[in-house]
Design an enzyme around this catalytic site. Structure first.
Site, PDB file in Angstrom:
ATOM      1  N   SER A   1      -4.083   3.625  -0.614  1.00 17.24           N
ATOM      2  CA  SER A   1      -3.094   3.364   0.447  1.00 17.24           C
ATOM      3  C   SER A   1      -3.020   4.521   1.439  1.00 17.24           C
ATOM      4  O   SER A   1      -3.143   5.688   1.055  1.00 17.24           O
ATOM      5  CB  SER A   1      -1.716   3.164  -0.164  1.00 17.24           C
ATOM      6  OG  SER A   1      -0.754   2.997   0.852  1.00 17.24           O
TER       7      SER A   1
ATOM      8  N   TYR B   1       4.880   5.684  -5.584  1.00 21.75           N
ATOM      9  CA  TYR B   1       3.777   4.873  -5.064  1.00 21.75           C
ATOM     10  C   TYR B   1       2.777   5.763  -4.327  1.00 21.75           C
ATOM     11  O   TYR B   1       1.565   5.699  -4.577  1.00 21.75           O
ATOM     12  CB  TYR B   1       4.341   3.799  -4.133  1.00 21.75           C
ATOM     13  CG  TYR B   1       3.306   2.898  -3.515  1.00 21.75           C
ATOM     14  CD1 TYR B   1       2.718   1.862  -4.239  1.00 21.75           C
ATOM     15  CD2 TYR B   1       2.910   3.079  -2.186  1.00 21.75           C
ATOM     16  CE1 TYR B   1       1.772   1.021  -3.662  1.00 21.75           C
ATOM     17  CE2 TYR B   1       1.964   2.244  -1.595  1.00 21.75           C
ATOM     18  CZ  TYR B   1       1.410   1.226  -2.335  1.00 21.75           C
ATOM     19  OH  TYR B   1       0.466   0.397  -1.767  1.00 21.75           O
TER      20      TYR B   1
HETATM   21  P1  NAD Z   1       0.606  -8.011  -3.944  1.00 15.99           P
HETATM   22  O1  NAD Z   1       1.893  -7.577  -4.503  1.00 15.99           O
HETATM   23  O2  NAD Z   1       0.462  -9.420  -3.549  1.00 15.99           O
HETATM   24  O3  NAD Z   1      -0.615  -7.654  -4.915  1.00 15.99           O
HETATM   25  C1  NAD Z   1      -0.502  -6.810  -5.991  1.00 15.99           C
HETATM   26  C2  NAD Z   1      -1.166  -7.487  -7.150  1.00 15.99           C
HETATM   27  O4  NAD Z   1      -1.009  -6.648  -8.293  1.00 15.99           O
HETATM   28  C3  NAD Z   1      -0.523  -8.835  -7.483  1.00 15.99           C
HETATM   29  O5  NAD Z   1      -1.548  -9.784  -7.694  1.00 15.99           O
HETATM   30  C4  NAD Z   1       0.234  -8.553  -8.763  1.00 15.99           C
HETATM   31  O6  NAD Z   1       0.278  -9.646  -9.620  1.00 15.99           O
HETATM   32  C5  NAD Z   1      -0.587  -7.427  -9.361  1.00 15.99           C
HETATM   33  N1  NAD Z   1       0.234  -6.679 -10.292  1.00 15.99           N
HETATM   34  C6  NAD Z   1       1.426  -6.088 -10.059  1.00 15.99           C
HETATM   35  N2  NAD Z   1       1.907  -5.564 -11.188  1.00 15.99           N
HETATM   36  C7  NAD Z   1       0.985  -5.820 -12.158  1.00 15.99           C
HETATM   37  C8  NAD Z   1       0.912  -5.546 -13.537  1.00 15.99           C
HETATM   38  N3  NAD Z   1       1.886  -4.904 -14.172  1.00 15.99           N
HETATM   39  N4  NAD Z   1      -0.173  -5.970 -14.212  1.00 15.99           N
HETATM   40  C9  NAD Z   1      -1.147  -6.630 -13.596  1.00 15.99           C
HETATM   41  N5  NAD Z   1      -1.147  -6.926 -12.276  1.00 15.99           N
HETATM   42  C10 NAD Z   1      -0.086  -6.522 -11.584  1.00 15.99           C
HETATM   43  O7  NAD Z   1       0.328  -7.068  -2.734  1.00 15.99           O
HETATM   44  P2  NAD Z   1      -0.918  -6.793  -1.761  1.00 15.99           P
HETATM   45  O8  NAD Z   1      -0.288  -6.447  -0.502  1.00 15.99           O
HETATM   46  O9  NAD Z   1      -1.953  -7.867  -1.810  1.00 15.99           O
HETATM   47  O10 NAD Z   1      -1.500  -5.446  -2.401  1.00 15.99           O
HETATM   48  C11 NAD Z   1      -2.752  -5.348  -3.041  1.00 15.99           C
HETATM   49  C12 NAD Z   1      -3.159  -3.905  -3.126  1.00 15.99           C
HETATM   50  O11 NAD Z   1      -3.257  -3.342  -1.823  1.00 15.99           O
HETATM   51  C13 NAD Z   1      -2.175  -3.027  -3.896  1.00 15.99           C
HETATM   52  O12 NAD Z   1      -2.907  -2.050  -4.619  1.00 15.99           O
HETATM   53  C14 NAD Z   1      -1.388  -2.359  -2.792  1.00 15.99           C
HETATM   54  O13 NAD Z   1      -0.849  -1.138  -3.212  1.00 15.99           O
HETATM   55  C15 NAD Z   1      -2.494  -2.178  -1.754  1.00 15.99           C
HETATM   56  N6  NAD Z   1      -2.000  -1.986  -0.393  1.00 15.99           N
HETATM   57  C16 NAD Z   1      -1.366  -3.003   0.259  1.00 15.99           C
HETATM   58  C17 NAD Z   1      -0.890  -2.785   1.547  1.00 15.99           C
HETATM   59  C18 NAD Z   1      -0.177  -3.888   2.320  1.00 15.99           C
HETATM   60  O14 NAD Z   1       0.420  -3.591   3.350  1.00 15.99           O
HETATM   61  N7  NAD Z   1      -0.226  -5.137   1.896  1.00 15.99           N
HETATM   62  C19 NAD Z   1      -1.074  -1.546   2.148  1.00 15.99           C
HETATM   63  C20 NAD Z   1      -1.725  -0.528   1.456  1.00 15.99           C
HETATM   64  C21 NAD Z   1      -2.185  -0.768   0.178  1.00 15.99           C
END
Ligand code: NAD
Length: 256
Positions: free
Chosen positions: A148, A161
């Site tokens: 991130s 985070y």
């Molecule tokens: P999201 O919350 O939809 O995806 C996170 C995924 O992790 C989900 O599928 C969830 O089921 C899984 N997860 C959460 N807790 C868990 C656990 N205890 N065991 C197993 N799986 C678990 O969000 P997203 O936006 O698609 O994020 C995906 C990745 O991208 C993450 O690592 C997030 O930190 C990173 N990210 C997202 C953004 C954004 O703006 N969307 C920005 C920077 C980084």
């Protein structure tokens, strides 16, 4: 055809990543935590055959190695797992907000432990298990971590985070050095704000315009843009990029 394990693939970036690999002809094991219907929708959307779902709370003891064992078993026809994408994370949300000036020590500790368990320690265990599987097979492979921008820019309301993502980037760099002699490339991507389902309400609300204007493109990123980079970094053509942390933030935050 490769075997690919994508964590957190029920929706969002994980779903887009799973789709990119399936479109490229790979077989994908999609781990999800609890949203079974969403995970089934991901599976339905994947082109090709032989893909599967694996349910697991990655914060539970023993879950990461079980997930890898199940993926290796299910993908055995194609050799097992060649690529791991560490995408799952307990992400910023009203439930995980923990500003130091506002929360109790008990709340602070609970979030720090949960975010560290899932976002860092589970990725470390998954990487250990996939790396040992690849080494035992004598096969090349790739690990891509989804980090991130917050690791660099700071996450004042979600410091656990930001810290776990910074550690994930650093872990990936250590693994790149350790695993290069085995032909395994390890990289990370560092997304800025991405329009996933999780972020939809924020983007539609009063903060939305400010978030879009963080980038001089005047918009936020898409899951497909993150997935395209992950797919490239996991390809043999990108082996020489091992050790990198790729910014995917539309020039909203420049590192020096
Ligand atoms: P999201 O919350 O939809 O995806 C996170 C995924 O992790 C989900 O599928 C969830 O089921 C899984 N997860 C959460 N807790 C868990 C656990 N205890 N065991 C197993 N799986 C678990 O969000 P997203 O936006 O698609 O994020 C995906 C990745 O991208 C993450 O690592 C997030 O930190 C990173 N990210 C997202 C953004 C954004 O703006 N969307 C920005 C920077 C980084």
């Amino acid at each position: 055809m490769r075997g690919v394990l994508v964590t957190g693939g029920s929706r969002g970036i994980g779903r887009a990543v799973a789709t990119a690999f399936a479109e490229g002809g790979d077989r994908v094991a999609v781990q999800y935590a609890s949203r079974r219907e969403d995970a089934e929708e991901t599976l339905r959307r994947l082109p090709g055959s032989g893909h599967l779902l694996i349910e697991a709370d990655l914060g539970e003891a023993g879950a990461p190695e079980r997930v890898v064992a199940e993926a290796v078993h299910a993908l055995a026809d194609t050799g097992g797992v060649d690529v791991l994408v560490n995408n799952a994370a307990v992400a910023p949300s009203p439930a995980t907000r923990h500003p130091v000036a506002e929360v109790s020590l008990a709340e602070w500790r609970a979030v720090w432990r949960r975010m560290t368990d899932v976002n860092l320690l589970a990725a470390a265990d998954l990487t250990w298990a996939v790396a040992r599987h690849l080494i035992d097979r004598g096969a090349p492979g790739a690990v891509v971590n989804v980090g991130s921008r917050g690791a660099f820019r700071g996450e004042p309301e979600f410091p656990a985070y930001g810290a776990a993502k910074a550690a994930l980037h650093a872990f990936g760099q250590s693994m790149a050095v350790a695993l290069a002699p085995h032909g395994i490339a390890v990289t990370s991507v560092s997304p800025g704000f991405v329009a996933t389902e999780r972020q939809a309400a924020k983007l539609a609300g009063p903060e939305g315009e400010r978030l879009r204007q963080e980038s001089p493109f005047g918009r936020v990123g898409t899951p497909e843009e993150i997935a395209a980079a992950v797919h490239f970094l996991a390809s043999p053509a990108a082996a020489w990029a091992s050790g990198t942390v790729v910014d995917l933030n539309g020039a909203s935050h420049l590192r020096t």
